[in-house]
Design an enzyme around this catalytic site. Structure first.
Site, PDB file in Angstrom:
ATOM      1  N   ASN A   2      28.479  29.379  33.961  1.00 26.87           N
ATOM      2  CA  ASN A   2      27.260  30.057  33.538  1.00 26.87           C
ATOM      3  C   ASN A   2      26.127  29.117  33.159  1.00 26.87           C
ATOM      4  O   ASN A   2      24.983  29.545  32.990  1.00 26.87           O
ATOM      5  CB  ASN A   2      27.577  31.004  32.379  1.00 26.87           C
ATOM      6  N   GLU A  21      35.340  34.980  34.369  1.00 25.08           N
ATOM      7  CA  GLU A  21      34.860  33.671  34.798  1.00 25.08           C
ATOM      8  C   GLU A  21      35.583  32.541  34.067  1.00 25.08           C
ATOM      9  O   GLU A  21      35.545  32.446  32.845  1.00 25.08           O
ATOM     10  CB  GLU A  21      33.353  33.576  34.575  1.00 25.08           C
ATOM     11  N   THR A  24      30.877  37.936  43.561  1.00 27.78           N
ATOM     12  CA  THR A  24      29.922  36.878  43.183  1.00 27.78           C
ATOM     13  C   THR A  24      30.747  35.700  42.664  1.00 27.78           C
ATOM     14  O   THR A  24      31.229  34.899  43.436  1.00 27.78           O
ATOM     15  CB  THR A  24      28.893  37.370  42.153  1.00 27.78           C
ATOM     16  N   THR A  62      29.039  43.948  34.310  1.00 24.65           N
ATOM     17  CA  THR A  62      28.513  43.534  35.607  1.00 24.65           C
ATOM     18  C   THR A  62      29.600  43.814  36.575  1.00 24.65           C
ATOM     19  O   THR A  62      30.286  42.924  37.018  1.00 24.65           O
ATOM     20  CB  THR A  62      28.171  42.055  35.703  1.00 24.65           C
TER      21      THR A  62
END
Length: 408
Positions: free
Chosen positions: A403, A277, A154, A191
């Site tokens: 985000n 991230e 992702t 996740t």
């Protein structure tokens, strides 16, 4: 002893993968993958501790617990199929039905996994078309496995896979894995979707026991942002095609397998933490000299999840007070006036504090050490012989950017 080899989930005998661009959410990239075993597999799994569990998690928990065997996994990226009500469970059933028809395996042998945006409904027409497209393309090549690893990403910036081989009873056994995970990562699963394949012959009970024990020191010791996901899934499939005598007790063969499994899981865990991230560095924390493993785990996790510490690592700032502070509010008891703290990386190593007090160290050298892509902090609490290691990353401007508009 195991040997690290090239590849991932397709290296073990009998395992194949395929991937495709189904257009579930992303455009112009692959977003679905399939893992298939020529032979039925013993299956083990560990899952999110979040009370809010995605439909695929509930489906897989049931399959792992109740099905005699598993033989296929269907994975999609982009939409998590979480918080989707009864429809979400229906999507899992439809996915299993489509895979069953395409692969000629029972629906009860099909595991499913999803990752992506929470709350969106899956476009089942695209997902079913993806399954139909992948089934004829299944391949056991290393390249096919790598493409599968890429297709489940992702916000990941790179594919994550690893494989090892070792000998037991004169037979070569292979363990390979791939995973995805970059954000909403926190200890007690994250996740992350992780898939491990092996051709070892082992009982279902011992396979599950080995996995459940190992996640405590691997996936449960990483954190990117302190958010525990709805979709965390780690699945291990063992098809027995290595031809070894089936492992049914905790003997030397079992221990060799556990060591190989640990290497695969730890490597994948560190790849996720180092690809957090927006991050620029993998941040490793070792707590040594603890009186118990539990104390060391608590302290290392507290440091790795401290936003102020993570920000200091991003700034290459040896702000050791933030680390000591994070240890202090962890809930673990220790004497701060006995703590020694060290920083190390490829650029060198340095002691920063001794017995809770700063040494006369070079800020310039400390900054150099903290400017590497992999940085380690070692905290010695001088209370015993126990230790624990946790992995995380720095906290950057880009984490917020990613985000702030993740759904768009």
């Amino acid at each position: 002893m195991y040997t690290v080899i090239e590849g991932g989930v397709t290296v073990a005998a009998g395992f194949q993968t395929a991937s495709t661009a189904a257009g579930i959410k992303y455009k112009n990239r692959k977003d679905m993958a399939m893992i298939y075993s020529e032979k039925p597999c013993k299956a083990a799994g560990t899952f999110t501790t979040n009370i809010v569990k995605a439909a695929p998690v509930k489906w897989d928990q049931k399959i792992v617990k109740e099905s005699e065997y598993a033989q296929a996994v269907v994975i999609n990226a982009g939409i998590a199929n979480a918080c989707t009500g009864a429809e979400g469970m229906g999507y899992c059933a439809e996915t299993a039905q489509a895979a069953s028809a395409a692969l000629n395996v029972p629906e009860s042998a099909v595991l499913v996994a999803s990752t992506g945006v929470i709350g969106m409904q899956l476009p089942m027409d695209k997902l079913k078309a993806g399954i139909a497209a992948m089934a004829p393309e299944l391949s056991g090549t290393i390249e096919s496995g790598t493409e599968a690893a890429k297709s489940i990403m992702t916000t990941d910036t790179r594919k994550k896979e690893v494989a090892v081989q070792f000998e037991i009873g004169g037979k070569t056994v292979t363990v390979g894995g791939m995973c995805k995970g970059s954000g909403m990562i926190h200890p007690n699963m994250c996740t992350m979707l992780s898939f491990v394949t092996t051709d070892i012959a082992i009982s279902k009970e011992l396979l599950q026991e080995a996995l459940s024990a190992d996640v405590k020191d691997t996936y449960n010791m990483i954190s990117v942002d302190g958010d525990t996901s709805t979709n965390d899934t780690c699945l291990v499939l063992a098809n027995g095609m290595a031809g070894n005598a089936e492992i049914t007790e905790k003997n030397a063969d079992y221990e060799e397998f556990c060591k190989a499994l640990n290497y695969v899981n730890e490597t994948l865990a560190k790849k996720m933490a180092g690809d957090g991230e927006g991050c620029t560095a993998l941040f490793e924390v070792k707590v040594i000299g603890a009186e118990s493993k539990a104390q060391a785990v608590t302290l290392s996790k507290s440091i790795i999840t401290s936003s102020l510490t993570k920000a200091a690592i991003f700034g290459h700032d040896a702000n050791w007070g933030r680390i000591l502070c994070a240890m202090g509010y962890s809930g673990a008891q220790f004497d701060p006036e006995k703590v020694d703290l060290f920083f190390e990386s490829a650029a060198g190593s340095m002691q920063i504090i001794k017995d809770g007090v700063a040494l006369d160290y070079s800020e310039e050298q400390a900054t150099k050490i903290l400017s590497e892509p992999e940085v380690t902090a070692i905290a010695d609490v001088k209370m015993g012989n126990a230790s624990a290691t946790a992995w995380g990353c720095d906290l950057t401007f880009d984490y917020v950017k990613i985000n702030a508009d993740y759904r768009s």
